[in-house]
Every structure is written in structure tokens, then in C-alpha cells.
Scaffold this active site. Sequence first.
Site, short mmCIF file in Angstrom:
data_model
loop_
_atom_site.label_atom_id
_atom_site.label_comp_id
_atom_site.label_asym_id
_atom_site.label_seq_id
_atom_site.Cartn_x
_atom_site.Cartn_y
_atom_site.Cartn_z
N ASP A 114 0.85 -1.23 0.11
CA ASP A 114 -0.03 0.23 -0.02
C ASP A 114 0.73 1.09 0.06
O ASP A 114 1.98 1.24 -0.63
CB ASP A 114 -1.04 0.15 1.17
CG ASP A 114 -2.34 0.59 0.98
OD1 ASP A 114 -2.31 1.76 0.60
OD2 ASP A 114 -3.29 -0.03 0.73
N HIS B 37 -3.95 5.76 3.15
CA HIS B 37 -4.49 4.72 2.84
C HIS B 37 -3.90 3.51 3.38
O HIS B 37 -4.48 2.65 3.89
CB HIS B 37 -4.33 4.58 1.30
CG HIS B 37 -5.39 3.42 0.73
ND1 HIS B 37 -5.25 2.24 0.61
CD2 HIS B 37 -6.67 3.45 -0.04
CE1 HIS B 37 -5.89 1.73 -0.14
NE2 HIS B 37 -6.99 2.43 -0.33
N SER C 239 -10.94 -1.46 -1.11
CA SER C 239 -9.65 -1.13 -0.31
C SER C 239 -9.91 -1.43 1.04
O SER C 239 -9.15 -2.13 1.67
CB SER C 239 -9.18 0.15 -0.42
OG SER C 239 -8.36 0.22 -1.69
#
Length: 775
Positions: free
Chosen positions: A137, A216, A549
Site C-alpha cells: 500500500d 490509505h 480497499s
Amino acid sequence: MATFLSSFLPLFFLLFVSFNFPVSICTDQTFKTFIFRVDSQSKPSIFPTHYHWYTSEFVEPTRILHTYDTVFHGFSASLTETHTASLRNHPSVLAVFEDRRRELHTTRSPQFLGLRNQHGLWSDSDYGSDVIIGVFDTGVWPERRSFADTNLGPVPARWKGVCQTGTKFVAKNCNRKLVGARFFSKGHEAAMGPGGPVAGINETVEFMSPRDADGHGTHTASTAAGRHAFRASMEGYAAGIAKGVAPKARLAVYKVCWKNSGCFDSDILAAFDTAVNDGVDVISISIGGSDGISSPYYLDPIAIGAYGAVSRGVFVSGSAGNDGPNLMSVTNLAPWLVTVGAGTIDRNFPADVILGDGRKLNGVSLYSGEQLNGKMYPVVYPGKSAVLAASLCMENSLNPEAVKGKIVICDRGSSPRVVKGLVVKKAGGVGMILANGASNGEGLVGDAHVLPTCAVGSDEGDAVKSYVSSSANPTATIDVKGTVLGIKPAPVLASFSGRGPNGLNPEILKPDLIAPGVNILAAWTDAIGPSGLDSDQRKTEFNILSGTSMACPHVSGAAALLKSAHPDWSPAAIRSALMTTASVTDNKNQPMIDEATGKWSTPYDFGAGHLNLGRAMDPGLVYDITNNDYENFLCAIGYTPKLIQVVTRSPADCPMKKALPENLNYPSIAALFPTTSKGPMSKMFMRTVTNVGQANAVYVAKVEAPKGVTVTVKPVKLVFTPEVKKMSYWVTITANTKHLVLGDTGAVFGSLTWTDGNNKHVVRSPIVVTQLDPW
């Protein structure tokens, strides 16, 4: 002899290099990154390593970005088209593909999955202790409480990874929880060159280290395995205890994505190679294609890297993508990785738009600043001008004189939702109503907007626009209501979740299952505010995000729990346990609803169902798959031995009688009848189940046949003993295609369930029947 060789070799290499490196005179000097799959067994013995071979025979050392030797054999390099074309013809080069840019598929969810303290899978797996989850990520913000190592034992002895230092990231940022951290930037940096697809790494907003500038990666890592964090919330929303699915699992972070720049295949493949060598047990990758097109497995580095990991016993979960509700929008299709879609949980953040005529329109909001407190303001819809950019509230599209002091209606799409709010605020607006279009339907997600905002569905959006166009002085206010628990129905399939059928091999149902992916609270970076806007100066320890996600790391954490409880289970066995125990009903005991349409969802939407960890610990039976089975599947779909070797790293030996792709031992069944057939037709499928429950067990088949279809199972009873742990059965699906009525999705759906005597174990597989010609 040694003296002769030592004097001869420099001349040999000089001649060798001179004749093999193309001389670029008056040729295209534009460099691009290419990934080369090389037959490793072709390496001449004179070279001590593959790197020496590559840099002597293929490319100059300075042009190589990564070499791969674990999940993949080969290298990536920044080369001209001319040089690349010459290498394509090299007898040892099996495949060449250009580096592609990928995109991210951007406290209560563990309880919603059936996890409770001191009970069931959390207790039986010791919360995933000592299982190592690798997260690919944007990096990690290591100081968050979610990554504390309090009361954790030593780092597992098998771990071989490192804590790679860099900008604002030192060795002590890793601990017994965050056991490793690395970053991969060479592919990204090569793409920054002249004519490259991305701008350079802006080190004023990004860190050349594993530190997370985007948020994220911190969010997904803590979703999978965050520790218990008390008094967690996002500016008061979703207040409570935040915790990941596997709170005691260890985390290894691989930063392959860079803020505002995406993620490049060459770096992702290097992360797969490294992570497997490091010793991870699970890989979580919330990344997918950015062009809406699924590449064949032999041209897809995520599929190739995932195969290399799975073939070594590493479970890989990937996100299904956020291009729903369009059919055939699911991504990450390889049958060896687990593809995860998104659903809601029983928590929401409601808000109302109250119109001047007294009507109340329901929506959602995560705005936490100064409220409108019931004051009515004029409402304007810039889209009345018929200028598309204005209707979408794009940058510089709004006339400040027209919107100042007003609530502005903005259509969803083309730009980030929070950016629209910033545009309205800059133009002087006091609030925003964010209206879905028909493509988004009634699917809503909350955002941490910078001004009072209410997101509404397509019907409510049409209603407020109609009100504005028909009223002389339209007014409204926005009433934000905070956090509401116990929402019914839940789960609801998220409108954005990627849908089937599988665009590569419809014989394999994708997605595999869904998990919580809407309005998920998890840890956040300090590098940027909760809206993700550069101008947002707010700091928050946790943030609320939506997307597949967010769903993917729920399954990664679940796999860690199962791996801890059943260390001998293969990745396919773990997937089987998750799929065959998944729920297909909501908390009202009704079929799950599709948020986009309000109708019942189907296996094209949710695969086997919604993740249900209360049952996955003890599935009774599992559908296992070996590396040889996957190789036979690739033979069955028509791949040549050379193409199969690109994926599997070893030459394939396809059987003389080609297998059928639908006979891969998958926990779902998809029957494809030709579109040209106009009469009765039958298809037979074979499946093999392994008993992982009580040694003496009897299972009986129960069929819910799709409408207009006959399904028979032989044998209808499976008897297991201590000596008989595996049994096969055959399913025959018969349909009269002349009279088969397919629904809006082009398919009809049913299921096959194996149950033991007291229904302790319910092993369910979805059945899909359609008329479709395999491609």
C-alpha cells in the site's frame, strides 16, 4: 587454466557486451520501463548469478530497476523501444510487458463479522498471534496506537525482513507488532522521466521511506491487524474501540504506492518477491488496474506475483475494484487469489436535507465542523446552465456571485467528492448537497468534508433539483445527525463494489465474497487531514473510508486468524472456509440488497456471500487446490507451455486430454451454455472435498436449483471415516436453453449445500447458470 580464464574473461565480456547491447545512433531515445520474464534455467553456468547474466547479455547495469528471483524470474529495466524490441527475440525471454500504473481501490466491523472477545475464532486463534501479514500500500504511520507492541511476544524466528530506514523513518519505528517496513520507488521514479506518465516524487508532501503520506496504507494495515485502541473516533464519529480483525498478528508494510502517483507493476512485483522471501504468511493488496481492462494472467504482474506467493503457501487477498454497479467490473481475477467486494455494516452517519417546503431528504455526512443549526439558505443548482463542469462543481467552474451564501447542489463524478466541497467553499458557498446520478443509484459513502455537506442518492438528488427548478425562492438546510448503530438491513452490497461475471474466465465466479467496506474507521496518517485535501490542516488519529480497499484487509485479517488456528491449511483451504461459510442474508434474515438498485443482490455481486467469521473456524469440509491443479487450469484455458511458465516459473506439462476450466476445484460452480444452443443441454462438474471436522461424519447434499434448471448430485451422501478424508462428487446441470429465462444480469442462480446430521456444518457453494461463450 585459471590463469588463462582470468586473462580471457575481460576480452570475452568486452566482445560479448559489444555485440549484445544495441548502439543507439539516431534512434528513439524515449525510455520506458519494461518487465522481462526470463527462463532462469537458460542461464549459462559461466555467470555466478542471474544479475551477472542480465547485465552482461541483456542490459547495462544502470538501466536495471529490479531483479526478481522468487515469485518471478527476470528483471525490470528502463529501456528504449528499440532495445526492448531486440530483447523480445532473445531465446531466453519468455515474455515482455510494459510497466503499468495501478490505482488504490480507495470500530465495529469485527463485531459485525461475528468476532467477540474470548469466544470463537478470536479465542481459538489467539487473535492471529505470530501470523505475519504483508500489506502492499502507501506505507504506514508507525506511531499510531494501532501498531503498539504491548504484551506481544518476540518477533517470530522465521522472519527475515528488515526495517528499511529513510526520510523520517528510523529502525526503532518497527517493533514486535510492525516487524518490517520497506519501500519500492524505482519503477515510479523511472516513470517520472521525460514523457513519463507521472510527476516526480514531491518530497515536500511525500516521504522517501515507508512512512505514509497518503493515509490509505495506515488505514488498511490497521483494519487487518490493528491493536485495540480505546476512545477511538474520527472527530466524534464512530466513537468506541478501534481494532483490526487479527489484533495480535504481526504486520510487514511494503510501500509500493505513492501519493497522487499510483503504483507501478515493476515495484509491486518486487514487493511480492521480497515479501515471500521475508516470510509473510498473508499478503493484502488493495490495488488494481486503472483502465478497467483485465489483462491475461501472463501479462498481469499482480496475478503472477500472487501465484508465486500462493504456490509457496502464502494467502493473497485482493480488492474487487470500485467500478460497480457495472457488470463485469470486478478486477483481480486470478483463481489463486481471493477477490473481495464490499458491503455495508450496521452503522451509519445519517444527515438530512430539509427543504423549504418541509420535505426531508435522507443522506449521509461526516462533516464535523460548525453546523448550520437549522438556518435556511438559498439553494442553487449550477447544472441548470447545462454546463457539465458546473454541474459537477469542477475547479473554477462556479460563479462566486451565483453561489455565495448559498447551498450548492453538485453532481457526483469526474472529481473526488471532497474536492467538490472545497470548490464550493472557495466560491463562497455555505453548504453542499452531493447528488448521485443514475449510475451510482442510491449508494452512499460518508466523507470528511470541509463544509456542511449531505450526500444523497439518485432519487433524492432528482427531488431536490426538481424543487429548485420549480420554486421561485428555493431554500434548504442540512442537519447532520452523527453516528447511528443497529442499522437494518445490513449488510447491503455497496453500489461501487466490482461485479461479475469474470471478464477473463467466466467459468470461475468472481468476486469470491464481500466484506465490510463502507464507512470503515481505522488508523490514519498525520501527514494529511481526514478529507485527503492538501489544504486540510486537521489532524486525526483515525479516519473513516469506503472502498473495496477497506474490504480486502478484513479478509486478510480473517485469513491470518484461520492460519493461526490451522497452520497446516493451504491458501485454497482457507479461501474455501471463508467462502462456504459466508452469509447470503442480512440482519433481517432476508436476502442481501443491492444498494444501487434496491433489489436482491446475486452471486455476480457478492460471490459466495458476506464474510462470517463466526462459522469459518470450523467449516467441516474444504475444497483444496494444488499447484498442479492451477497449472491444469491454465492448460485448460488454452495457454501454451511457454505462457504457463511465465506464471508458474517452470515448464508446463499439459495433459493429452485437456481438462475443463470449470472443473478447477473451486468452492463455486458456473455453468456456461453456448449462446447458439436452442434446446436441452447438460454439463457435468466434478468437485473434491476434504473433511477437516470430526473424523466420522456423514454429509447430505441439498440443492436449490436455479429457475428453469435441473441439478443432480451423485452421490447425494458423503461418508467420511478416519481412513477416508477426501471424497469426490459430480454435479450435472441440465437446462433447456430454448426456454431458459435469464434475469437482468444474464444468469440464474442457485446453490449446493452439504450438511451433516445436526446441521452443525453447512457447506454452501453458489451455482450460476448462463448462456455465454467463453473467450
